[in-house]
Design a protein around this motif. Sequence first.
Motif, PDB file in Angstrom:
ATOM      1  N   HIS A 291       1.224   4.198  -2.932  1.00  0.00           N
ATOM      2  CA  HIS A 291       1.151   5.661  -2.759  1.00  0.00           C
ATOM      3  C   HIS A 291       2.379   6.312  -3.391  1.00  0.00           C
ATOM      4  O   HIS A 291       2.276   7.319  -4.077  1.00  0.00           O
TER       5      HIS A 291
ATOM      6  N   CYS B  27      -6.498   8.406   2.827  1.00  0.00           N
ATOM      7  CA  CYS B  27      -6.571   6.942   2.712  1.00  0.00           C
ATOM      8  C   CYS B  27      -6.956   6.321   4.051  1.00  0.00           C
ATOM      9  O   CYS B  27      -6.521   6.768   5.103  1.00  0.00           O
TER      10      CYS B  27
ATOM     11  N   HIS C 131       0.830  -1.205   0.000  1.00  0.00           N
ATOM     12  CA  HIS C 131       0.000   0.000   0.000  1.00  0.00           C
ATOM     13  C   HIS C 131       0.867   1.258   0.000  1.00  0.00           C
ATOM     14  O   HIS C 131       0.597   2.217  -0.723  1.00  0.00           O
TER      15      HIS C 131
ATOM     16  N   HIS D 144      -0.389   1.260   6.430  1.00  0.00           N
ATOM     17  CA  HIS D 144       0.870   1.608   5.755  1.00  0.00           C
ATOM     18  C   HIS D 144       2.049   1.372   6.691  1.00  0.00           C
ATOM     19  O   HIS D 144       1.870   1.310   7.903  1.00  0.00           O
TER      20      HIS D 144
HETATM   21 ZN   LIG Z   1      -3.235   3.988   1.464  1.00  0.00          ZN
END
Ligand SMILES: [Zn+2]
Length: 254
Positions: A115, A212, A111, A216
Motif C-alpha cells: 500500500h 482493501c 501488504h 495489515h
Molecule cells: Zn491491503
Amino acid sequence: MGRGVTELAYLADMDAAYVRTFRARVLARPPGAVVLDRTFFYAAGGGQPADRGTLLAASGRSIEVVDVTKSGASVLHRVRGSTEALADLSTGTGVEGLLDFERRHRHMRLHTGQHFLSARIFTRTGLRTQKAKLGGREGTLDIEGALPVDLPTELARDAADVVAHPRAVRIRHVPRSEWELHPSARSGLVPLPPFVDPVRVIEIDGIDTCPCGGTHVRSTAEIGRIEIRPPVPLAGGGTRFAFTLSEETTIPHG
Ligand SMILES: [Zn+2]
C-alpha cells in the motif's frame, strides 16, 4: 453452496489481524475441507496468499490447514490429517483454530508495504497500481506505466523514512455512498464489487487511503527494512517491480 456463512472475523478491526488462536464451530464438512461459523484464517484473494495453521478438535487431535479458499459465503479450510482427527471434526462440534502467525505476519508486513509503495508511486508519478502479489518475503507490483529511472532510489528512501518515522495504519468502514463521493484517486483502477457496502478502507496516516479486504500491520514501523528490486518493463507499457523484506521484525503480541 448450502454450507453456511462463515464470519470473516479478521476483517473487523486492526487488532483482529493479530488474533492467532480462536474458537469456532464446524458448520459443514465438504470433501477434504472444514467450514467454520467464523474464522481468522485469511482466504486467498486480492494478491494475499491464504493462511496456514492447524485446527484442534476437543479430543486433542489436530489437523493441518493446507489452504484456505472462499466458496460463496463459506470459507473452506482445506485440511490434512489422520482419519481419526478428521472424524473428530464433525458438523456441530467446537474447534480451536491456530494460525501460522509467522507466515501471516510476513503477509501483513508485505501488504502494508505494498500500500505504502503504491501510494508513493502515485504521489510521485500519478501512476496507479494495476495489481499486486505477495508471497514468501516478496511483494510484486504491476504499475500502469513506465517509471522514471531514479524512482526506485527515491522509493527506497521513502520506505526507510517511514520505518524510522512510523505512521499509524487504521481501518475505517465507510458507507459506500460516502466513499463514492470522495474515493481515493489511486484506487480507481480496480472497481469495487457491487455488493461491497460499507467499504473497508485502509489508511496509512497522512499517506494513503485505499479500499482493501486484506490484513495489515498497525504501524509502518512493523514493515521493517525493505529492498527495492530493479523495475522490469512489461509488454503494453507497464512496469513490474518487486520488493523484499530484508529483516525479521519482532512479532508483536495480539
Ligand atoms: Zn491491503
